[in-house]
Design a protein around this motif. Sequence first.
Motif, PDB file in Angstrom:
ATOM      1  N   VAL A  64      49.009  85.278  16.934  1.00  0.00           N
ATOM      2  CA  VAL A  64      48.656  85.674  15.572  1.00  0.00           C
ATOM      3  C   VAL A  64      49.902  85.614  14.689  1.00  0.00           C
ATOM      4  CG1 VAL A  64      47.762  87.551  14.145  1.00  0.00           C
ATOM      5  CG2 VAL A  64      46.811  87.171  16.427  1.00  0.00           C
ATOM      6  N   LYS A  65      49.774  84.933  13.552  1.00  0.00           N
ATOM      7  CA  LYS A  65      50.897  84.853  12.618  1.00  0.00           C
ATOM      8  C   LYS A  65      51.126  86.215  11.982  1.00  0.00           C
ATOM      9  CE  LYS A  65      50.526  80.013  11.356  1.00  0.00           C
ATOM     10  NZ  LYS A  65      50.389  79.060  10.248  1.00  0.00           N
ATOM     11  N   THR A  66      52.374  86.639  11.997  1.00  0.00           N
ATOM     12  CA  THR A  66      52.761  87.897  11.360  1.00  0.00           C
ATOM     13  C   THR A  66      53.181  87.619   9.921  1.00  0.00           C
ATOM     14  OG1 THR A  66      55.046  87.637  12.079  1.00  0.00           O
ATOM     15  CG2 THR A  66      53.565  88.850  13.574  1.00  0.00           C
ATOM     16  N   VAL A  67      53.384  88.684   9.153  1.00  0.00           N
ATOM     17  CA  VAL A  67      53.824  88.536   7.766  1.00  0.00           C
ATOM     18  C   VAL A  67      55.109  87.709   7.685  1.00  0.00           C
ATOM     19  CG1 VAL A  67      54.671  89.804   5.744  1.00  0.00           C
ATOM     20  CG2 VAL A  67      52.620  90.604   6.951  1.00  0.00           C
ATOM     21  N   PRO A  68      56.155  88.013   8.489  1.00  0.00           N
ATOM     22  CA  PRO A  68      57.368  87.197   8.389  1.00  0.00           C
ATOM     23  C   PRO A  68      57.144  85.725   8.738  1.00  0.00           C
ATOM     24  CG  PRO A  68      57.801  89.187   9.655  1.00  0.00           C
ATOM     25  CD  PRO A  68      56.334  89.139   9.404  1.00  0.00           C
ATOM     26  N   VAL A  69      56.229  85.439   9.654  1.00  0.00           N
ATOM     27  CA  VAL A  69      55.943  84.045  10.012  1.00  0.00           C
ATOM     28  C   VAL A  69      55.347  83.311   8.817  1.00  0.00           C
ATOM     29  CG1 VAL A  69      54.490  82.544  11.450  1.00  0.00           C
ATOM     30  CG2 VAL A  69      55.678  84.482  12.486  1.00  0.00           C
ATOM     31  N   ILE A  70      54.373  83.916   8.170  1.00  0.00           N
ATOM     32  CA  ILE A  70      53.733  83.278   7.012  1.00  0.00           C
ATOM     33  C   ILE A  70      54.746  83.089   5.880  1.00  0.00           C
ATOM     34  CG2 ILE A  70      51.902  83.465   5.279  1.00  0.00           C
ATOM     35  CD1 ILE A  70      50.374  85.222   7.388  1.00  0.00           C
ATOM     36  N   GLN A  71      55.544  84.118   5.629  1.00  0.00           N
ATOM     37  CA  GLN A  71      56.564  84.025   4.576  1.00  0.00           C
ATOM     38  C   GLN A  71      57.566  82.911   4.896  1.00  0.00           C
ATOM     39  OE1 GLN A  71      58.085  88.034   4.663  1.00  0.00           O
ATOM     40  NE2 GLN A  71      56.633  88.740   3.098  1.00  0.00           N
ATOM     41  N   TYR A  72      58.046  82.886   6.133  1.00  0.00           N
ATOM     42  CA  TYR A  72      59.021  81.866   6.538  1.00  0.00           C
ATOM     43  C   TYR A  72      58.435  80.461   6.375  1.00  0.00           C
ATOM     44  CZ  TYR A  72      61.957  78.886   9.354  1.00  0.00           C
ATOM     45  OH  TYR A  72      62.747  77.847   9.772  1.00  0.00           O
ATOM     46  N   GLU A  73      57.207  80.267   6.859  1.00  0.00           N
ATOM     47  CA  GLU A  73      56.590  78.942   6.785  1.00  0.00           C
ATOM     48  C   GLU A  73      56.439  78.474   5.343  1.00  0.00           C
ATOM     49  OE1 GLU A  73      52.977  79.276   9.047  1.00  0.00           O
ATOM     50  OE2 GLU A  73      54.033  79.003  10.956  1.00  0.00           O
ATOM     51  N   MET A  74      55.976  79.354   4.476  1.00  0.00           N
ATOM     52  CA  MET A  74      55.786  78.965   3.078  1.00  0.00           C
ATOM     53  C   MET A  74      57.106  78.595   2.415  1.00  0.00           C
ATOM     54  SD  MET A  74      52.975  81.568   1.469  1.00  0.00           S
ATOM     55  CE  MET A  74      52.969  80.686  -0.109  1.00  0.00           C
ATOM     56  N   ILE A  75      58.086  79.467   2.550  1.00  0.00           N
ATOM     57  CA  ILE A  75      59.343  79.277   1.814  1.00  0.00           C
ATOM     58  C   ILE A  75      60.177  78.149   2.405  1.00  0.00           C
ATOM     59  CG2 ILE A  75      61.485  80.382   1.063  1.00  0.00           C
ATOM     60  CD1 ILE A  75      59.884  83.088   1.200  1.00  0.00           C
ATOM     61  N   SER A  76      60.235  78.061   3.743  1.00  0.00           N
ATOM     62  CA  SER A  76      61.077  77.029   4.359  1.00  0.00           C
ATOM     63  C   SER A  76      60.488  75.631   4.208  1.00  0.00           C
ATOM     64  CB  SER A  76      61.325  77.337   5.835  1.00  0.00           C
ATOM     65  OG  SER A  76      60.129  77.230   6.586  1.00  0.00           O
ATOM     66  N   ARG A  77      59.177  75.518   4.211  1.00  0.00           N
ATOM     67  CA  ARG A  77      58.537  74.198   4.102  1.00  0.00           C
ATOM     68  C   ARG A  77      58.507  73.681   2.668  1.00  0.00           C
ATOM     69  NH1 ARG A  77      53.425  75.215   8.159  1.00  0.00           N
ATOM     70  NH2 ARG A  77      54.659  75.224  10.079  1.00  0.00           N
ATOM     71  N   SER A  78      58.584  74.585   1.707  1.00  0.00           N
ATOM     72  CA  SER A  78      58.501  74.187   0.297  1.00  0.00           C
ATOM     73  C   SER A  78      59.512  74.958  -0.532  1.00  0.00           C
ATOM     74  CB  SER A  78      57.080  74.467  -0.234  1.00  0.00           C
ATOM     75  OG  SER A  78      56.120  73.773   0.515  1.00  0.00           O
ATOM     76  N   PRO A  79      60.811  74.635  -0.373  1.00  0.00           N
ATOM     77  CA  PRO A  79      61.832  75.351  -1.133  1.00  0.00           C
ATOM     78  C   PRO A  79      61.639  75.197  -2.651  1.00  0.00           C
ATOM     79  CG  PRO A  79      62.839  73.771   0.400  1.00  0.00           C
ATOM     80  CD  PRO A  79      61.358  73.582   0.452  1.00  0.00           C
ATOM     81  N   TYR A  80      61.836  76.283  -3.348  1.00  0.00           N
ATOM     82  CA  TYR A  80      61.763  76.329  -4.815  1.00  0.00           C
ATOM     83  C   TYR A  80      60.401  75.887  -5.367  1.00  0.00           C
ATOM     84  CZ  TYR A  80      66.677  77.177  -4.273  1.00  0.00           C
ATOM     85  OH  TYR A  80      67.877  77.710  -3.887  1.00  0.00           O
ATOM     86  N   VAL A  81      59.334  76.153  -4.603  1.00  0.00           N
ATOM     87  CA  VAL A  81      57.979  75.866  -5.063  1.00  0.00           C
ATOM     88  C   VAL A  81      57.263  77.160  -5.419  1.00  0.00           C
ATOM     89  CG1 VAL A  81      55.702  75.001  -4.360  1.00  0.00           C
ATOM     90  CG2 VAL A  81      57.764  73.692  -3.814  1.00  0.00           C
ATOM     91  N   TYR A  82      57.391  78.176  -4.572  1.00  0.00           N
ATOM     92  CA  TYR A  82      56.648  79.423  -4.738  1.00  0.00           C
ATOM     93  C   TYR A  82      57.504  80.516  -5.367  1.00  0.00           C
ATOM     94  CZ  TYR A  82      53.589  77.206  -1.341  1.00  0.00           C
ATOM     95  OH  TYR A  82      52.761  76.334  -0.698  1.00  0.00           O
ATOM     96  N   THR A  83      56.859  81.382  -6.140  1.00  0.00           N
ATOM     97  CA  THR A  83      57.502  82.594  -6.633  1.00  0.00           C
ATOM     98  C   THR A  83      57.258  83.708  -5.614  1.00  0.00           C
ATOM     99  OG1 THR A  83      55.533  83.382  -7.784  1.00  0.00           O
ATOM    100  CG2 THR A  83      57.043  81.945  -9.039  1.00  0.00           C
ATOM    101  N   GLN A  84      57.932  84.826  -5.804  1.00  0.00           N
ATOM    102  CA  GLN A  84      57.688  85.981  -4.943  1.00  0.00           C
ATOM    103  C   GLN A  84      56.215  86.391  -5.009  1.00  0.00           C
ATOM    104  OE1 GLN A  84      60.127  89.736  -4.133  1.00  0.00           O
ATOM    105  NE2 GLN A  84      58.971  90.280  -5.971  1.00  0.00           N
ATOM    106  N   ALA A  85      55.637  86.385  -6.198  1.00  0.00           N
ATOM    107  CA  ALA A  85      54.233  86.759  -6.358  1.00  0.00           C
ATOM    108  C   ALA A  85      53.328  85.814  -5.567  1.00  0.00           C
ATOM    109  CB  ALA A  85      53.844  86.755  -7.836  1.00  0.00           C
ATOM    110  N   ASP A  86      53.635  84.517  -5.585  1.00  0.00           N
ATOM    111  CA  ASP A  86      52.852  83.539  -4.830  1.00  0.00           C
ATOM    112  C   ASP A  86      52.869  83.855  -3.336  1.00  0.00           C
ATOM    113  OD1 ASP A  86      52.390  82.047  -7.175  1.00  0.00           O
ATOM    114  OD2 ASP A  86      54.109  80.724  -6.792  1.00  0.00           O
ATOM    115  N   VAL A  87      54.055  84.112  -2.823  1.00  0.00           N
ATOM    116  CA  VAL A  87      54.203  84.370  -1.387  1.00  0.00           C
ATOM    117  C   VAL A  87      53.505  85.670  -1.000  1.00  0.00           C
ATOM    118  CG1 VAL A  87      55.855  84.838   0.474  1.00  0.00           C
ATOM    119  CG2 VAL A  87      56.306  83.002  -1.168  1.00  0.00           C
TER     120      VAL A  87
END
Length: 127
Positions: free
Chosen positions: A31-54
């Motif tokens: 099961v993906k944890t909160v840090p896993v989801i956050q890491y995947e989003m931010i590391s795969r798409s740098p400077y795409v998402y805001t904090q609110a998006d994540v």
Amino acid sequence: MKDINYYSTFIAVADDCPVSAAEVPQAKGGVKTVPVIQYEMISRSPYVYTQADVLFEVHADLERESFFSRSQACLRASALGKRYGWGIHHNAEGKMALYAVESEEYRKLLQDRSIKQVKAMRSSRKS
């Protein structure tokens, strides 16, 4: 809506962080944890998402998992087919479209024996 994003800011590692080299967060029990989801989003798409998006995406992912962990009625039980006269076609990818019961497209789909044919559930057990 309140703006919760940071601008021109760097969040450094906490003073009491237990590692001296970065580690990739891992799922627990598959099961993906909160840090896993956050890491995947931010590391795969740098400077795409805001904090609110994540933050919202993490919330939505966790709610989706919780929602589908319980049994759900399928669209055969939807009022679209039971009451409002809409057929629901699912293509080979599982994507859906609506077809009015009186339309030529509906008739063609109804006669297409290359696709599985099921009916919307009846509203009552009578007749």
